[in-house]
Scaffold this active site. Structure first.
Site, PDB file in Angstrom:
ATOM      1  N   GLU A  79     -28.471   0.388 -21.450  1.00  7.27           N
ATOM      2  CA  GLU A  79     -26.726  -0.218 -21.098  1.00  7.27           C
ATOM      3  C   GLU A  79     -26.091  -0.223 -21.861  1.00  7.27           C
ATOM      4  O   GLU A  79     -26.597  -0.629 -22.751  1.00  7.27           O
ATOM      5  CB  GLU A  79     -26.722  -1.563 -20.291  1.00  7.27           C
ATOM      6  CG  GLU A  79     -27.659  -1.751 -18.546  1.00  7.27           C
ATOM      7  CD  GLU A  79     -27.289  -3.096 -17.996  1.00  7.27           C
ATOM      8  OE1 GLU A  79     -27.201  -3.845 -18.519  1.00  7.27           O
ATOM      9  OE2 GLU A  79     -28.084  -3.650 -16.763  1.00  7.27           O
ATOM     10  N   HIS A  80     -25.356   0.230 -21.818  1.00  4.50           N
ATOM     11  CA  HIS A  80     -25.164   1.415 -23.172  1.00  4.50           C
ATOM     12  C   HIS A  80     -23.624   0.049 -23.371  1.00  4.50           C
ATOM     13  O   HIS A  80     -23.149  -0.577 -22.587  1.00  4.50           O
ATOM     14  CB  HIS A  80     -24.068   2.833 -22.824  1.00  4.50           C
ATOM     15  CG  HIS A  80     -24.964   3.754 -23.165  1.00  4.50           C
ATOM     16  ND1 HIS A  80     -25.055   4.241 -23.534  1.00  4.50           N
ATOM     17  CD2 HIS A  80     -25.543   4.231 -21.767  1.00  4.50           C
ATOM     18  CE1 HIS A  80     -25.488   5.240 -23.894  1.00  4.50           C
ATOM     19  NE2 HIS A  80     -26.472   5.063 -22.996  1.00  4.50           N
TER      20      HIS A  80
END
Length: 197
Positions: A79-80
């Site tokens: 997850e950025h």
């Protein structure tokens, strides 16, 4: 310290390739079946007697026992950063210390994920749940729930509360394959359930 981590990671990957388990890293239990193109990252913890369909990817996740993971399933993917000026990891990691892996996905035992399911990090799937093909799971799914859609929502339960209670008390999925079969046969006789073929 960083060098030692990189060395261990490299050694682990070379070792897995040498024994014909390229792409299967992490902590892996016994009796699992990995089909073509499966990737299990170093951060994953996999229980016993699970099936992983072609091209499934397990990243930041803990998977119980006796699960059926269909083709193309993605669990606990990176997850950025959403709140920083950029989502590009090489920058956000250096400037704000963002990690792609935060809270792992937790997949209970005897969970069936249909083809192309996506389960986000931090989501918990209860024992015995079924996730329909192509669902995107953004929130926890209760034990023995049947969830479908984007985002996934519970549409039914596999059994009523009394049956679920009996199954949970048996803890059959904590036993080896031979013992699990015996316990399930006893449960089937005890519960006398009507079942589809």
């Amino acid at each position: 310290m960083k060098f030692i981590k990189l060395f261990k990671k490299g050694f682990n990957r070379i070792n897995r390739i040498a024994v014909g388990k390229k792409g299967i890293y992490g902590k892996i239990g016994k009796g699992n079946k990995f089909t073509t193109g499966v990737f299990i990252s170093e951060g994953a913890v996999i229980g016993n007697n699970n099936y992983f369909g072609p091209y499934s990817m397990i990243n930041n996740a803990v998977v119980g026992n006796y699960c059926s993971i269909g083709p193309g399933v993605k669990i606990g993917q990176a997850e950025h950063s959403k709140s920083y000026l950029t989502t590009f990891q090489k920058i956000s990691k250096q400037l704000i210390g963002h990690s792609l892996n935060s809270t792992p996905s937790i997949i209970g035992s005897d969970v069936w994920c249909g083809a192309n399911v996506v389960i986000l990090q931090g989501v918990k799937i209860g024992d015995g749940a079924i996730i329909g093909a192509n669902a995107v799971v953004t929130k926890n799914i209760p034990e023995y729930g049947i969830a479908v859609g984007v985002p996934a929502r519970v549409i039914n339960y596999r059994f009523d509360d009394d049956v679920i209670s009996v199954i949970k008390e048996s803890r059959w999925f904590e036993h080896n394959l031979k013992e699990a079969k015996q316990i399930l046969k006893l449960l089937e006789n005890q519960l006398n359930l009507k079942r589809d073929k």
